[in-house]
Design an enzyme around this catalytic site. Sequence first.
Site, PDB file in Angstrom:
ATOM      1  N   GLY A   1       0.837  -1.196   0.000  1.00  0.00           N
ATOM      2  CA  GLY A   1       0.000   0.000   0.000  1.00  0.00           C
ATOM      3  C   GLY A   1       0.864   1.234   0.000  1.00  0.00           C
ATOM      4  O   GLY A   1       2.107   1.151   0.060  1.00  0.00           O
TER       5      GLY A   1
ATOM      6  N   GLY B   1       3.344   1.482   2.882  1.00  0.00           N
ATOM      7  CA  GLY B   1       4.400   0.501   3.056  1.00  0.00           C
ATOM      8  C   GLY B   1       3.985  -0.884   2.596  1.00  0.00           C
ATOM      9  O   GLY B   1       2.943  -1.071   1.953  1.00  0.00           O
TER      10      GLY B   1
ATOM     11  N   VAL C   1       3.596  -5.108   3.725  1.00  0.00           N
ATOM     12  CA  VAL C   1       3.468  -6.088   4.805  1.00  0.00           C
ATOM     13  C   VAL C   1       4.105  -7.396   4.343  1.00  0.00           C
ATOM     14  O   VAL C   1       3.806  -7.896   3.252  1.00  0.00           O
ATOM     15  CB  VAL C   1       1.987  -6.313   5.177  1.00  0.00           C
ATOM     16  CG1 VAL C   1       1.884  -7.358   6.290  1.00  0.00           C
ATOM     17  CG2 VAL C   1       1.338  -5.014   5.625  1.00  0.00           C
TER      18      VAL C   1
ATOM     19  N   LYS D   1       5.379  -5.001   9.095  1.00  0.00           N
ATOM     20  CA  LYS D   1       4.983  -3.912   8.213  1.00  0.00           C
ATOM     21  C   LYS D   1       6.141  -2.951   8.056  1.00  0.00           C
ATOM     22  O   LYS D   1       6.610  -2.352   9.028  1.00  0.00           O
ATOM     23  CB  LYS D   1       3.751  -3.184   8.751  1.00  0.00           C
ATOM     24  CG  LYS D   1       3.244  -2.105   7.808  1.00  0.00           C
ATOM     25  CD  LYS D   1       1.766  -1.860   7.951  1.00  0.00           C
ATOM     26  CE  LYS D   1       1.240  -1.023   6.804  1.00  0.00           C
ATOM     27  NZ  LYS D   1      -0.222  -0.899   6.802  1.00  0.00           N
TER      28      LYS D   1
ATOM     29  N   ARG E   1      -8.475   6.095  12.716  1.00  0.00           N
ATOM     30  CA  ARG E   1      -8.453   7.051  11.610  1.00  0.00           C
ATOM     31  C   ARG E   1      -8.620   6.436  10.222  1.00  0.00           C
ATOM     32  O   ARG E   1      -8.786   7.163   9.248  1.00  0.00           O
ATOM     33  CB  ARG E   1      -7.161   7.897  11.600  1.00  0.00           C
ATOM     34  CG  ARG E   1      -6.911   8.668  12.885  1.00  0.00           C
ATOM     35  CD  ARG E   1      -5.531   9.309  12.834  1.00  0.00           C
ATOM     36  NE  ARG E   1      -5.155   9.891  14.114  1.00  0.00           N
ATOM     37  CZ  ARG E   1      -4.954  11.178  14.310  1.00  0.00           C
ATOM     38  NH1 ARG E   1      -5.120  12.028  13.322  1.00  0.00           N
ATOM     39  NH2 ARG E   1      -4.605  11.626  15.490  1.00  0.00           N
TER      40      ARG E   1
ATOM     41  N   ASN F   1      -9.222  -3.708   6.855  1.00  0.00           N
ATOM     42  CA  ASN F   1      -8.513  -3.665   8.137  1.00  0.00           C
ATOM     43  C   ASN F   1      -9.225  -4.456   9.226  1.00  0.00           C
ATOM     44  O   ASN F   1      -8.880  -4.343  10.398  1.00  0.00           O
ATOM     45  CB  ASN F   1      -8.332  -2.218   8.599  1.00  0.00           C
ATOM     46  CG  ASN F   1      -7.193  -1.524   7.870  1.00  0.00           C
ATOM     47  OD1 ASN F   1      -6.288  -2.179   7.361  1.00  0.00           O
ATOM     48  ND2 ASN F   1      -7.251  -0.207   7.793  1.00  0.00           N
TER      49      ASN F   1
END
Length: 417
Positions: free
Chosen positions: A14, A17, A19, A34, A131, A137
Site C-alpha cells: 500500500g 508501506g 506487509v 509492516k 483514523r 482492516n
Amino acid sequence: MANRYRLLAELGYGPMGTVWRAHDDRLDRAVAIKELRLLVTVTEADPAVFVERTLRSARATAQLGHPSIAEIYDVIVEHGRPWVVMELVQGADLAQVIARSGPLTPERVTEIARRLLDALGAAHNAGILHRNIKPSNVLLTPDGRVLLTDFAVVDPAVPAGAPAGFGHPQGRVPSPGYVAPEVARGGEPTSKSDLWSLGAILYTAVEGRAPYDRRGATLPPGVPATEDPLPPQLAGAPLTSVIMGLLERNPAVRLTHARAADRLERATAPRSRRRAAQRHRMMVAVSLAAATCAIGILGLGGLVLGMTREKPDTTAADVSAALTEPASGPELEPEGVQSNALVIRAAGGPCRVFVARPGNTEVVFDGVLADGQVGQYDLPRLDAVVNDTATCEVWIHGSLEPKGRPGERKRYTVTER
C-alpha cells in the site's frame, strides 16, 4: 533484520508501506512485519521524528492487549525507517469475505459489531484513534476471532518541535466511503469519526456495498456526505438501529460507545428473554389498568354512597354531573424508549420541543411534533424544553415522566445513566 527476523514473502502492499510474512528466529514463530515508508520529507529531521512517532504509537497500541486488536510484538529500525512486527493472523479480511461470499447474516454482523465496538472503546479510552477503519482492516479468522488491524500506522499527536506539515504523507487518505463527513470536510478525526467508519463497514458487511455506493459509484476522497444513506434492507430492525445511529452525519447526535453497546445488547438478547420481558411489561400494563379501574369503581361507589347518605334528595342528574370520564388504560410505549436517552411523543395535540446539548451552541432539535409523532434523542447529556406538558409524553432513560397541566412549560435535564 535485527539479527532476528527473516522476511519470507510479501503479503500486501500500500501507499504507506509493505506487509511481509516473516519468521522470528529467536522465538521460532511466524510473524507479520509492516515496512513503513515516509513519502514526504520536509527536513532532515523528519525521518527521526517519523521513527519516534511510530515507536510511541506502537507502544501505546501494544499496551492495550485487547483480544480484538491485532497484537504488536516489536518495532525495529532498519535503513532509517521503522518496521512494525505484528501478530500473523491466519484468515481473510472483511472485504475479501464479502467479495467471495456476499453479504453476511445480521447475526454475524451483530457479533462483529460487538467485538469491534469493544476494541474501539478500549483504544479510545487510552487516547488512541484509528483514523482509517475499512473492511480490509478487519480480519476474520477460521476460529471465530475478529481483529482490527493497522493501529500502528496512525498519526499520533505531533510532538513539540516537529517540523511543520509533518505526519501527513501522501497516500494516507482514508478510504472513500468510510471517512466520516466531518473529516471529509477538513475536520480533525475524533473518536466519533471512528464510530462513523465502524457504522460504514457494518453497513457494507450486511448489504454487500458501502453506505453511499450507488450503482457502483462511491463518494470520491475528500467529498463529504451531504445526505443520509438509505437504511440497509437486509439488517433487520435492531441492527439497522445501530448502523443508522452510527452513521448520523451530525457527530453531536451520533451514537456513543455506550449507546451503541446498549442497542447491540438488546439486539443479541435471547429471543425467549425478550419475549419474557415483553410479557412482563404487558402484564404490568394490564395490572395497572385493572387497578385503575378497580380504584375508580370503588371510589365512585363510595362517592355515590356518601352523597346518598348526606343528601337523600340528590337527583341522578346531579350525580352524573359530578363524575369525570373514566381513565383510559396505559398506551404502549413507542419503539426506542428503552434504547434512547430521551424520547418525546406528541399525545393529544402538537408538541413544541427544543432539545440541545448542555454547553453546546448546536441545537439537536427545535420544532413541533405532530399528534402521535415521536422524537428520539440518544446523547448522554441533553437539555430539553417542552412548551405544553399536557400534550407531550416524555421518557428519560426508559422512565415516563409525569404529565403537567395544560399550557405548562417544563425543562428536562438528561444526564448519564
